[in-house]
Design a protein around this motif. Sequence first.
Motif, PDB file in Angstrom:
ATOM      1  N   ARG A 111      -6.330  50.047  41.080  1.00 37.27           N
ATOM      2  CA  ARG A 111      -5.622  49.829  40.139  1.00 37.27           C
ATOM      3  C   ARG A 111      -3.884  48.992  41.003  1.00 37.27           C
ATOM      4  O   ARG A 111      -3.837  49.627  41.595  1.00 37.27           O
ATOM      5  N   THR A 112      -3.652  47.768  40.539  1.00 33.71           N
ATOM      6  CA  THR A 112      -3.239  47.139  41.599  1.00 33.71           C
ATOM      7  C   THR A 112      -1.403  46.605  40.327  1.00 33.71           C
ATOM      8  O   THR A 112      -0.841  46.308  40.600  1.00 33.71           O
ATOM      9  N   THR A 113      -1.639  47.581  39.377  1.00 36.41           N
ATOM     10  CA  THR A 113      -0.378  47.407  38.289  1.00 36.41           C
ATOM     11  C   THR A 113       1.117  47.611  38.506  1.00 36.41           C
ATOM     12  O   THR A 113       1.535  46.893  37.804  1.00 36.41           O
ATOM     13  N   SER A 114       0.839  49.182  39.349  1.00 34.20           N
ATOM     14  CA  SER A 114       2.135  49.579  39.312  1.00 34.20           C
ATOM     15  C   SER A 114       1.920  49.847  41.083  1.00 34.20           C
ATOM     16  O   SER A 114       0.692  50.215  41.344  1.00 34.20           O
ATOM     17  N   PHE A 147       6.397  52.155  37.893  1.00 29.33           N
ATOM     18  CA  PHE A 147       5.618  52.541  37.779  1.00 29.33           C
ATOM     19  C   PHE A 147       4.755  51.330  36.382  1.00 29.33           C
ATOM     20  O   PHE A 147       5.841  50.107  36.085  1.00 29.33           O
ATOM     21  N   ASP A 148       3.748  52.187  35.500  1.00 29.53           N
ATOM     22  CA  ASP A 148       3.411  51.470  34.648  1.00 29.53           C
ATOM     23  C   ASP A 148       3.981  51.074  33.055  1.00 29.53           C
ATOM     24  O   ASP A 148       4.563  51.835  33.757  1.00 29.53           O
ATOM     25  N   ALA A 152       0.259  53.170  41.002  1.00 29.18           N
ATOM     26  CA  ALA A 152      -1.557  53.003  40.126  1.00 29.18           C
ATOM     27  C   ALA A 152      -2.413  52.939  41.471  1.00 29.18           C
ATOM     28  O   ALA A 152      -2.781  53.369  41.597  1.00 29.18           O
TER      29      ALA A 152
END
Length: 117
Positions: free
Chosen positions: A15-18, A54-55, A21
């Motif tokens: 997961r590369t959303t943040s 962070f997300d 993550a």
Amino acid sequence: MLFAKKEYHNMDTIRTTSKDALKRSLMQMYQGDVATMERMYDFYMKDMEKVPDFDPVPPSMLQQAKTTIGELFGWADANQDKLVGAYNLFRTIRSGEPISAVSAAAPVADVPPLPKL
């Protein structure tokens, strides 16, 4: 070994959303291999400069409902004349009256008098 098992990692779990993550998903994927994890983290982060730490917090159910209802009322306000026209058409069809081509929206203002002959 002649038939050594090749190590396989499912890349769909990354997961590369943040940044947080990404670190967590790499930790889970490499299970304690910190050197490989850091190398892969640097590999991913070198091209992504504006990734948040962070997300973002997803909106609450109340906030989602508030936004949806606001958009619905905004749409109804923008299309008010079409909704009233559709309601009047339905009411006319249901009562069996003929549909007139002239709309009774507003009376004509200041009609000049007929000229005398």
